[in-house]
Write an enzyme that holds these catalytic residues in place. Structure first.
Site, PDB file in Angstrom:
ATOM      1  N   GLY A  13      52.414  28.047 -25.361  1.00  0.00           N
ATOM      2  CA  GLY A  13      53.106  29.238 -25.859  1.00  0.00           C
ATOM      3  C   GLY A  13      54.538  29.045 -26.318  1.00  0.00           C
ATOM      4  N   SER A  14      54.878  27.860 -26.819  1.00  0.00           N
ATOM      5  CA  SER A  14      56.267  27.696 -27.274  1.00  0.00           C
ATOM      6  C   SER A  14      56.514  28.454 -28.588  1.00  0.00           C
ATOM      7  CB  SER A  14      56.641  26.214 -27.404  1.00  0.00           C
ATOM      8  OG  SER A  14      56.001  25.619 -28.502  1.00  0.00           O
ATOM      9  N   ASN A  15      55.532  28.492 -29.462  1.00  0.00           N
ATOM     10  CA  ASN A  15      55.699  29.307 -30.680  1.00  0.00           C
ATOM     11  C   ASN A  15      55.759  30.787 -30.339  1.00  0.00           C
ATOM     12  OD1 ASN A  15      55.697  27.756 -33.354  1.00  0.00           O
ATOM     13  ND2 ASN A  15      54.105  26.704 -32.171  1.00  0.00           N
ATOM     14  N   ARG A  67      30.424  34.666 -30.310  1.00  0.00           N
ATOM     15  CA  ARG A  67      31.762  34.876 -30.864  1.00  0.00           C
ATOM     16  C   ARG A  67      32.012  36.344 -31.201  1.00  0.00           C
ATOM     17  NH1 ARG A  67      33.282  31.072 -35.545  1.00  0.00           N
ATOM     18  NH2 ARG A  67      31.169  30.332 -35.754  1.00  0.00           N
ATOM     19  N   MET A  92      42.997  28.522 -29.515  1.00  0.00           N
ATOM     20  CA  MET A  92      41.984  27.491 -29.729  1.00  0.00           C
ATOM     21  C   MET A  92      40.569  28.065 -29.769  1.00  0.00           C
ATOM     22  SD  MET A  92      43.924  24.969 -30.056  1.00  0.00           S
ATOM     23  CE  MET A  92      42.900  23.524 -29.966  1.00  0.00           C
ATOM     24  N   ARG A  93      40.372  29.006 -30.635  1.00  0.00           N
ATOM     25  CA  ARG A  93      39.039  29.600 -30.714  1.00  0.00           C
ATOM     26  C   ARG A  93      38.802  30.010 -32.167  1.00  0.00           C
ATOM     27  NH1 ARG A  93      34.780  31.135 -26.855  1.00  0.00           N
ATOM     28  NH2 ARG A  93      33.589  32.638 -28.036  1.00  0.00           N
ATOM     29  N   HIS A 111      50.126  25.665 -38.225  1.00  0.00           N
ATOM     30  CA  HIS A 111      49.442  24.379 -38.041  1.00  0.00           C
ATOM     31  C   HIS A 111      50.479  23.267 -38.237  1.00  0.00           C
ATOM     32  CE1 HIS A 111      46.097  21.579 -37.958  1.00  0.00           C
ATOM     33  NE2 HIS A 111      46.639  20.957 -39.002  1.00  0.00           N
ATOM     34  N   ASP A 147      42.204  26.185 -40.796  1.00  0.00           N
ATOM     35  CA  ASP A 147      43.479  25.648 -41.294  1.00  0.00           C
ATOM     36  C   ASP A 147      43.545  25.661 -42.820  1.00  0.00           C
ATOM     37  OD1 ASP A 147      44.325  25.239 -38.666  1.00  0.00           O
ATOM     38  OD2 ASP A 147      43.380  23.273 -38.582  1.00  0.00           O
ATOM     39  N   GLU A 176      58.451  24.202 -36.382  1.00  0.00           N
ATOM     40  CA  GLU A 176      57.527  25.333 -36.186  1.00  0.00           C
ATOM     41  C   GLU A 176      58.276  26.548 -35.654  1.00  0.00           C
ATOM     42  OE1 GLU A 176      53.732  24.600 -34.236  1.00  0.00           O
ATOM     43  OE2 GLU A 176      54.048  22.453 -34.446  1.00  0.00           O
TER      44      GLU A 176
HETATM   45  C1  GRF Z   1      51.435  24.093 -32.192  1.00  0.00           C
HETATM   46  O1  GRF Z   1      51.690  22.780 -32.582  1.00  0.00           O
HETATM   47  C2  GRF Z   1      50.765  24.866 -33.301  1.00  0.00           C
HETATM   48  O2  GRF Z   1      51.189  24.478 -34.560  1.00  0.00           O
HETATM   49  C3  GRF Z   1      49.323  24.512 -33.091  1.00  0.00           C
HETATM   50  O3  GRF Z   1      49.148  24.470 -31.701  1.00  0.00           O
HETATM   51  C4  GRF Z   1      50.390  24.155 -31.085  1.00  0.00           C
HETATM   52  C5  GRF Z   1      50.676  25.252 -30.117  1.00  0.00           C
HETATM   53  O4  GRF Z   1      51.836  24.990 -29.376  1.00  0.00           O
HETATM   54  N1  GRF Z   1      48.464  25.450 -33.754  1.00  0.00           N
HETATM   55  P1  GRF Z   1      52.506  26.165 -28.524  1.00  0.00           P
HETATM   56  O5  GRF Z   1      51.415  26.692 -27.608  1.00  0.00           O
HETATM   57  O6  GRF Z   1      53.000  27.191 -29.484  1.00  0.00           O
HETATM   58  O7  GRF Z   1      53.602  25.498 -27.759  1.00  0.00           O
END
Ligand code: GRF
Length: 216
Positions: A13-15, A67, A92-93, A111, A147, A176
Site C-alpha cells: 500500500g505505498s501508492n 470472479r 492482484m486480482r 504499473h 496492463d 510512482e
Molecule cells: C507497485 O509497484 C505498482 O506499480 C504495482 O504493484 C506495486 C504495488 O506497490 N502495480 P504498493 O502496494 O503500492 O506499495
C-alpha cells in the site's frame, strides 16, 4: 465537488499512502472515500487505518474462480460509498470484461514499467533482461487486457548497469508515488479525455523534455 475515490489494494500500500497524503491538500480535487483490500492481512490495511481512512475488506479467496461473484460484492461497497473513481494500487486480482466495462474511464491502474513495454509479472526483471537504459512507471485507464489501456501519465528513471530488480523497483517506486497522485488530480479535474486508445490532456505543457541514458 471533490470526486470520491476508492483505492483497491492487495499488499503493502505505498501508492495508496501517496494518494491518501496527496488528497489531504485542500485543493486536491478528490477525496479517498474508502480503501478496499481483497486480503484481510495486507500491510496496507493497517496503514490505511492508521491514516484514518475507511477500510473495507472484500475477501476474494472465498469466491475462488467465481470472479463475477467477487465483483458483485465489490460493486456493492463501491455503490454504498458512492465511488466515482477506482484506483488500483497493487491490486492482484483480474476483473471480468463486464466489470471493466462498467468502470470504463473511471478506473485507473499503476504499473512499474513504461507500458506497453513489460506488462504482467516481474516488469523490473523484464526491463533488466531486455537491457533498456530507461524504464519507469505508467498510470493508465483499465481495459480488459492486463496492463493495457489509455495512458494518463508516465515517469521515467535511468537503469544502471549494476541494478537489480530490487534497486530498480525502489527507484521506480519513488516515481510512482509522484505520478499516481498527479494523474488522479488530472482525471478528477476532468482534464483527461479518452480518444480511442489514447488520452488527451487539457492544458499539458507541450514543450516536451529529453532524457538520455547513459550520459557519457
Ligand atoms: C507497485 O509497484 C505498482 O506499480 C504495482 O504493484 C506495486 C504495488 O506497490 N502495480 P504498493 O502496494 O503500492 O506499495
Amino acid at each position: 465537488m471533490r470526486r470520491r475515490v476508492a483505492i483497491l489494494i492487495s499488499g503493502r500500500g505505498s501508492n495508496m499512502s501517496a494518494l491518501i497524503e496527496a488528497a489531504r491538500a485542500r485543493d486536491f480535487p478528490a477525496e479517498i472515500s474508502v480503501v478496499i483490500s481483497n486480503k484481510p492481512d495486507a500491510a496496507g490495511v493497517a496503514r490505511a487505518r492508521a491514516a484514518g481512512v475507511a477500510v473495507e475488506i472484500v475477501e476474494s479467496r472465498p469466491f475462488g474462480r467465481d470472479r463475477a461473484g467477487f465483483e458483485k460484492a465489490l460493486q456493492a461497497v463501491l455503490d454504498q460509498r458512492s465511488v466515482d473513481l477506482v484506483c488500483l494500487a497493487g491490486f492482484m486480482r483480474l476483473f471480468t470484461a463486464g466489470f471493466v466495462q462498467r468502470w470504463h474511464g473511471r478506473m485507473l491502474n499503476i504499473h512499474p514499467s513504461l507500458l506497453p513495454s513489460f506488462p504482467g509479472l516481474d516488469p523490473h526483471g523484464q526491463a533488466l533482461k531486455a537491457g533498456v537504459k530507461i524504464s519507469g512507471a505508467t498510470v493508465h485507464f483499465v481495459t480488459p487486457d492486463t496492463d493495457a489501456g489509455p495512458i494518463v501519465m508516465q515517469g521515467a528513471v535511468t537503469v544502471k548497469d549494476d541494478d537489480t530488480a530490487d534497486t530498480l523497483a525502489k527507484r521506480i517506486l519513488d516515481v510512482e508515488h509522484k505520478i499516481y497522485p498527479a494523474a488522479v488530480r488530472l482525471v478528477a479535474d476532468m482534464r483527461v479525455r479518452i480518444d480511442g486508445e489514447r488520452c488527451m490532456i487539457e492544458g499539458a505543457d507541450t514543450d516536451g523534455a529529453t532524457m538520455v541514458a547513459p550520459i557519457v
